[in-house]
Design a protein around this motif. Structure first.
Motif, PDB file in Angstrom:
ATOM      1  N   ASN A   1     -57.101  94.574   6.095  1.00  0.00           N
ATOM      2  CA  ASN A   1     -57.197  93.611   4.991  1.00  0.00           C
ATOM      3  C   ASN A   1     -57.019  94.260   3.624  1.00  0.00           C
ATOM      4  N   ASP A   2     -56.581  95.535   3.612  1.00  0.00           N
ATOM      5  CA  ASP A   2     -56.372  96.267   2.364  1.00  0.00           C
ATOM      6  C   ASP A   2     -57.641  96.281   1.516  1.00  0.00           C
TER       7      ASP A   2
ATOM      8  N   THR B   1     -57.373  95.957  -4.851  1.00  0.00           N
ATOM      9  CA  THR B   1     -56.191  96.188  -5.682  1.00  0.00           C
ATOM     10  C   THR B   1     -56.059  95.150  -6.793  1.00  0.00           C
TER      11      THR B   1
ATOM     12  N   ARG C   1     -51.418 103.403  -4.908  1.00  0.00           N
ATOM     13  CA  ARG C   1     -51.881 102.024  -4.808  1.00  0.00           C
ATOM     14  C   ARG C   1     -52.232 101.402  -6.152  1.00  0.00           C
TER      15      ARG C   1
ATOM     16  N   TRP D   1     -59.202  98.176   6.598  1.00  0.00           N
ATOM     17  CA  TRP D   1     -57.867  98.741   6.420  1.00  0.00           C
ATOM     18  C   TRP D   1     -56.810  97.662   6.588  1.00  0.00           C
TER      19      TRP D   1
END
Length: 183
Positions: A63-64, A88, A124, A61
């Motif tokens: 570190n995305d 992403t 996102r 989380w």
């Protein structure tokens, strides 16, 4: 802390390392039921390993790169959903779930998974959300279908399992397909 309602007495909340004791108690109730379907590293067997599982997702989380949320019914943790991976840059994420037997049949996982997939796509910008299910996991495949995912294929012998190599079905939904399933 936030909580999203899933049903009259059920809610979706972040599952954090400080929940390790509650997570372990839940896994003790769910262990035999989920063990055939989830990786061995997820099914913690003591407080330290429960903390490690949740810490690993907290790092993802931060570190995305993933995340984990619990499903609570009447204040008791009964299962959850997660992003096993979340990228992403490529626009691809893999979602997953688990649930103890006493909570099955209420649509909780489908509602929780809908929440995180919707957030990933709408907020996102994730283009593709995958769902991996071991062959034979009919409940997980049913969730993928209810999410409007398509079966894209089966990875044969993709990972070691307790009884030999396992096969995994890959399901996915693309961002352009998602509004039709949620709206």
């Amino acid at each position: 802390m936030f909580a999203l309602p899933l049903a009259e007495t059920a809610e979706l909340r972040p599952l954090s390392p400080w929940h390790a004791g509650e997570f372990l108690t839940h896994l003790d109730r769910a262990r035999e039921h989920i063990a055939p379907w989830v990786g061995a590293s997820f099914v913690a067997t003591d407080l330290d390993s429960a903390h490690r599982v949740l810490h690993r997702y907290a790092e993802k989380w931060a570190n995305d790169a993933g995340g984990i949320w619990g499903i609570w019914v009447d204040g008791t943790l009964v299962g959850g959903v997660m992003f096993v991976s979340f990228d992403t840059v490529s626009g691809v994420a893999e979602a997953g779930c688990w649930l103890e037997p006493a909570a099955e049949g209420r649509g909780l996982v489908t509602r929780a998974a809908t929440r995180i997939v919707d957030w990933a796509i709408r907020e996102r910008g994730i283009h593709r959300v995958e769902w991996h299910a071991r062959v034979g996991n009919v409940r997980s495949v049913a969730v993928a279908r209810r999410l409007g995912m398509r079966h894209e294929g089966t990875l044969r012998g993709v990972a070691p399992g307790p009884a030999g190599r396992i096969d995994v079905e890959v399901w996915a939904v693309l961002a352009g397909e998602w509004p039709a399933t949620t709206g």
